[in-house]
Motif scaffolding. Structure first.
Motif, short mmCIF file in Angstrom:
data_model
loop_
_atom_site.label_atom_id
_atom_site.label_comp_id
_atom_site.label_asym_id
_atom_site.label_seq_id
_atom_site.Cartn_x
_atom_site.Cartn_y
_atom_site.Cartn_z
N UNK A 1 0.83 -1.18 0.00
CA UNK A 1 0.00 0.00 0.00
C UNK A 1 0.88 1.25 0.00
N UNK A 2 0.27 2.42 0.10
CA UNK A 2 1.00 3.68 -0.01
C UNK A 2 2.04 3.83 1.08
N UNK A 3 1.83 3.19 2.23
CA UNK A 3 2.82 3.29 3.30
C UNK A 3 4.17 2.74 2.87
N UNK A 4 4.16 1.71 2.05
CA UNK A 4 5.42 1.16 1.53
C UNK A 4 6.12 2.18 0.64
N UNK A 5 5.37 2.86 -0.21
CA UNK A 5 5.95 3.86 -1.09
C UNK A 5 6.56 5.01 -0.30
N UNK A 6 5.93 5.38 0.81
CA UNK A 6 6.40 6.52 1.62
C UNK A 6 7.63 6.17 2.45
N UNK A 7 7.97 4.92 2.53
CA UNK A 7 9.19 4.48 3.23
C UNK A 7 9.26 5.02 4.65
N UNK A 8 8.14 4.94 5.35
CA UNK A 8 8.14 5.32 6.76
C UNK A 8 7.82 6.76 7.05
N UNK A 9 7.71 7.61 6.04
CA UNK A 9 7.37 9.02 6.28
C UNK A 9 5.89 9.10 6.67
N UNK A 10 5.62 9.79 7.77
CA UNK A 10 4.25 9.88 8.27
C UNK A 10 4.04 11.25 8.90
N UNK A 11 2.79 11.72 8.87
CA UNK A 11 2.48 12.98 9.56
C UNK A 11 2.73 12.85 11.05
N UNK A 12 2.71 11.62 11.58
CA UNK A 12 2.92 11.42 13.00
C UNK A 12 4.39 11.62 13.40
N UNK A 13 5.26 11.73 12.40
CA UNK A 13 6.66 12.09 12.67
C UNK A 13 6.82 13.60 12.83
N UNK A 14 5.74 14.35 12.57
CA UNK A 14 5.80 15.80 12.61
C UNK A 14 4.64 16.35 13.47
N UNK A 15 4.56 15.93 14.73
CA UNK A 15 3.42 16.33 15.56
C UNK A 15 3.38 17.84 15.78
N UNK A 16 2.17 18.40 15.61
CA UNK A 16 1.92 19.83 15.85
C UNK A 16 2.88 20.72 15.07
N UNK A 17 3.28 20.28 13.88
CA UNK A 17 4.21 21.06 13.07
C UNK A 17 3.58 22.40 12.70
N UNK A 18 4.21 23.52 13.05
CA UNK A 18 3.62 24.82 12.72
C UNK A 18 3.76 25.13 11.23
N UNK A 19 2.88 25.96 10.73
CA UNK A 19 2.84 26.24 9.30
C UNK A 19 4.17 26.74 8.72
N UNK A 20 4.94 27.58 9.43
CA UNK A 20 6.22 28.02 8.86
C UNK A 20 7.20 26.88 8.59
N UNK A 21 6.93 25.70 9.17
CA UNK A 21 7.85 24.57 9.00
C UNK A 21 7.24 23.43 8.18
N UNK A 22 6.11 23.69 7.51
CA UNK A 22 5.47 22.64 6.72
C UNK A 22 6.37 22.14 5.60
N UNK A 23 7.29 22.96 5.14
CA UNK A 23 8.21 22.52 4.08
C UNK A 23 9.05 21.33 4.52
N UNK A 24 9.27 21.16 5.82
CA UNK A 24 10.04 20.02 6.30
C UNK A 24 9.31 18.71 5.97
N UNK A 25 8.00 18.72 6.18
CA UNK A 25 7.19 17.53 5.86
C UNK A 25 7.14 17.32 4.36
N UNK A 26 6.91 18.39 3.61
CA UNK A 26 6.83 18.26 2.15
C UNK A 26 8.14 17.74 1.57
#
Length: 358
Positions: A1-26
Motif C-alpha cells: 500500500x501507499x505506506x510502503x511507497x512513503x518508506x516510513x514518512x508519516x504525519x505522526x513524525x511531525x506532531x503539531x508542526x507549525x505552518x512556517x515549517x510545513x516545508x520540512x514535511x513536504x
C-alpha cells in the motif's frame, strides 16, 4: 500500500508542526516519492495526447492518472483540450494543487486526437476501473503528493485513533437536475447505521479518538440540519466535527487518518486508494453493481488491500474482507468477477502497447 511507497514518512513524525515549517514535511514526502514519477524522462516524439477532463476533483484524479500512464508508456506529450468549461469560462484544473500533476505540449509534433486511446466509450466513464491502476499506487502517491496549500493545521494534530469520515449528502439534495424520478437511485449514501456500527465498535474497544467529517465542499457550504440527518446524528452520538477545509485539504487529511470511513463515490474511493492509514471502511450494496448515482462501484472494488473492511450497508453492517464479499453469490460480487472480462476485450489498460516503466 501507499505506506510502503512513503518508506516510513508519516504525519505522526511531525506532531503539531507549525505552518512556517510545513516545508520540512513536504521535503520528506518528496524525497520518498519523487523517484516514482520523474516526468518526461523518456523520449517523447509521437505527439501530444489531448485530454478532455470531466467531473470534479476525484473524477479528474482518476482521469489524469490513466492518461498520464498512457502518455508515459506511449511516448506522448500531455495537454488539456477543454480550456473552457460548460459555461464558457476558463477551465480551472481541480488537481493543480497536487505537486506532480504536470502537462507538456509538444508543439513540434503531430497532435494525437483525444479519442486515440479508446476513450471512455470503451473504457468506462472517467476511466474508473481498478484493474487499470491496480499496480500504480507508488506512481499515484507521487503524482498526487501535496503542495503547501493541501496541508492544514488539523493534519499535524491527528491522534493515533482519530477517525475521518467522508459523508456525502444525497446528490438529489445538492443538484436538483440529478433528481430524475425513477432513473435516480434513492440509496446514494450509506445509512446512519453503517457509520454507527463502525464507530460504536471502535468506542467499545477503547480505540475511538476524535471523529472528523469531511465533504467535498465542506468550507463553502453547510449540511442540511434537522434531527434525521446522518451528519446531525454523528455530531450528537460521537461528537463528530466538520473539518471545514478546502476540498484538497480535507482529501489529504482523510488520506492520512489512522481510520477512514468512506461513503460511495470517487472522493471516498481515491482517499482509500491513496490512504496511508491502518484501517479503511467502505460501503457496498450487494443488490446492485452501482454505488452513488452514476459510477460502477463494482469496477472500482479493491480486492487486494487487507486494510479495507467492506460493509453491505443496506443489508447488514457486519464487516467483510474482500474475499468474503466475492465469495457470496450476489449481484455486486458477480459484477466484480465479470469486470476482468470487459477489460480484456478492449485496449483499455493504459500501459498496453507501450513501454513498461519502472
Amino acid at each position: 500500500d501507499v505506506r510502503t511507497c512513503l518508506q516510513g514518512v508519516s504525519v505522526f513524525d511531525f506532531p503539531l508542526l507549525p505552518e512556517p515549517r510545513w516545508d520540512e514535511y513536504l521535503s520528506a514526502v518528496d524525497t520518498s516519492l519523487s523517484k516514482y514519477c520523474d516526468f518526461f524522462e523518456f523520449p517523447r516524439d509521437k505527439g501530444t495526447l489531448m485530454v478532455v477532463f470531466r467531473g470534479r476533483m476525484a473524477n479528474v484524479i482518476l482521469q489524469y492518472l490513466w492518461v498520464r500512464i498512457k502518455a508515459d508508456a506511449m511516448g506522448w506529450g500531455l495537454d488539456v483540450m477543454n480550456k473552457k468549461n460548460q459555461k464558457n469560462q476558463t477551465w480551472v484544473n481541480p488537481i493543480a494543487h497536487f505537486r506532480n500533476v504536470l502537462f507538456k505540449r509538444l508543439d513540434s509534433a503531430p497532435i494525437v486526437p483525444a479519442s486515440a486511446p479508446e476513450a471512455a466509450m470503451h473504457c468506462g466513464p472517467h476511466y474508473q476501473h481498478y484493474d487499470y491502476i491496480r499496480n500504480e499506487r507508488c506512481l499515484s502517491a507521487c503524482l498526487f503528493s501535496p503542495r503547501n496549500d493541501s496541508l492544514s493545521e488539523r493534519l499535524f494534530d491527528l491522534g493515533p485513533n482519530d477517525v475521518v469520515i467522508h459523508y456525502r449528502e444525497p446528490i438529489e439534495l445538492m443538484v436538483a437536475y440529478m433528481n430524475r424520478g425513477n432513473s435516480t437511485r434513492e440509496d446514494t449514501v450509506p445509512p446512519f447505521s453503517y457509520y454507527y456500527h463502525i464507530l460504536d465498535g471502535l468506542r467499545k474497544r477503547g480505540e475511538l479518538g476524535t471523529v472528523w467529517i469531511v465533504r467535498q465542499h465542506s468550507k463553502s457550504g453547510r449540511f442540511k440540519r434537522h434531527p434525521d440527518t446522518t451528519h446531525y446524528k454523528l455530531e450528537k452520538e460521537f461528537n463528530a466535527q466538520l473539518a471545514k477545509g478546502e476540498s484538497e485539504q480535507d482529501h489529504f487529511l482523510a488520506r492520512n487518518a489512522p481510520i477512514f470511513i468512506g461513503s460511495f463515490g470517487t472522493y471516498s474511493w481515491t482517499i482509500a486508494y491513496l490512504s496511508s492509514g491502518r484501517e479503511i471502511h467502505l460501503p457496498y450494496d450487494s443488490r446492485l453493481k452501482a454505488g452513488s448515482t452514476w459510477n460502477r462501484w463494482s469496477d472500482l472494488f479493491m480486492d487486494d488491500d487487507p486494510r479495507i473492511k467492506y460493509h453491505d450497508c443496506f443489508v447488514t453492517n457486519e464487516s467483510q474482507t474482500a474475499q468474503e464479499v466475492l465469495a457470496a453469490d450476489t449481484v455486486f460480487a458477480r459484477g466484480v468477477v465479470a469486470r476482468a472480462k470487459g477489460v480484456s476485450t478492449a485496449n483499455c489498460m493504459p500501459r498496453k502497447g507501450g513501454v513498461q516503466l519502472d
